[in-house]
Design a protein around this motif. Structure first.
Motif, PDB file in Angstrom:
ATOM      1  N   LEU A   1       0.877  -1.172   0.000  1.00 15.93           N
ATOM      2  CA  LEU A   1       0.000   0.000   0.000  1.00 15.93           C
ATOM      3  C   LEU A   1       0.911   1.216   0.000  1.00 15.93           C
ATOM      4  O   LEU A   1       1.677   1.420   0.940  1.00 15.93           O
TER       5      LEU A   1
ATOM      6  N   GLU B   1      -2.072   6.314  -0.892  1.00  9.58           N
ATOM      7  CA  GLU B   1      -3.107   5.410  -1.410  1.00  9.58           C
ATOM      8  C   GLU B   1      -4.266   5.283  -0.424  1.00  9.58           C
ATOM      9  O   GLU B   1      -4.064   5.216   0.790  1.00  9.58           O
ATOM     10  N   ARG B   2      -5.478   5.227  -0.954  1.00  8.10           N
ATOM     11  CA  ARG B   2      -6.663   5.074  -0.112  1.00  8.10           C
ATOM     12  C   ARG B   2      -6.778   3.622   0.343  1.00  8.10           C
ATOM     13  O   ARG B   2      -6.570   2.693  -0.435  1.00  8.10           O
TER      14      ARG B   2
END
Length: 237
Positions: A35, A39-40
């Motif tokens: 991740l 990043e969401r």
């Protein structure tokens, strides 16, 4: 297995200790770069991959927000934190305060079994270095941080340990972003030896200075490399 699962490596979990386990999995995904910064982290996607409801994922995300790995944007959700060089300067400054206080307390109260524990952890750092390519960077970083956690824990002050634990993962994240501190992993082990020697001698001033030098060197290297990355990003390279 869908595309989201292949990317993150998440798979269904049992319910016992669910929130902590979810937090650990998301944390590892962040630290290892699965991740990326900015990043969401979709609660629904993670919940689906782990075979659980969104509630434990949300609780885990809140834990990681408090530890500095995630940020929350109203009406948008949780995002992987984007660390800046200035933020890392602040982080290492806090580490220096915590660990220096722990060292002073440890020497004044007597190190007890701490010397043997720290010596064993340095041996572990050498063992990891000898493993070479078979040992990943995260293993090295976590073993490094364990040396410092043992030191803080041995001070007998649970408040110092609680704050250290809160920022430990963020420290690991910062090092993983830049890749590594030293080209030779043996250097990671070697840089801890002066700290142990001064502690073994019971020399408070020397021990605090050795610890300060160790942390400040890491601080300088990490922040310089991150500033280089920030400048490359600003130039679009």
């Amino acid at each position: 297995m869908n595309q989201d699962t292949r990317k993150s490596g998440f798979s269904p979990l049992a319910r016992e200790g669910l929130v902590d386990r979810v937090a650990d999995l998301i944390s590892r995904a962040i630290i290892t770069g699965q991740l990326a910064p900015g990043e969401r982290v979709s609660e629904s996607v993670v919940a689906r991959q782990l075979g659980t409801s969104r509630a434990p994922v949300r609780e885990a995300a809140r834990l990681l927000e408090s530890s500095g790995l995630l940020t929350y944007a109203p009406n948008r959700g949780f995002f992987v934190r984007q660390l800046s060089a200035d933020t890392l300067d602040d982080l290492y400054e806090l580490r220096l305060v915590i660990e220096s206080a722990a060292m002073r307390r440890l020497i004044r109260n007597g190190p007890g079994t701490a010397v043997d524990q720290l010596a064993a952890q340095i041996d572990e750092l050498y063992r990891i270095a000898e493993a070479g390519p078979s040992s990943d960077t995260l293993t090295q970083v976590q073993a490094d941080m364990q040396f410092h956690r043992l030191l803080v824990a041995a001070s007998g002050n649970p408040k110092l340990l609680a704050v250290f634990d809160q920022i430990a993962t963020e420290t690991e994240f910062s090092i993983m972003i830049i890749g590594q501190l030293y080209d030779d992993p043996h250097r990671i082990a070697e840089t801890h030896i002066p700290i142990l020697d001064a502690l073994r001698a019971g020399d408070e001033a020397a021990a605090v200075e050795a610890l300060r030098f160790h942390i400040v060197v890491a601080q300088t290297m990490v922040t310089r490399k991150l500033r280089d990355l920030e400048e490359q990003g600003a130039r679009g390279t």
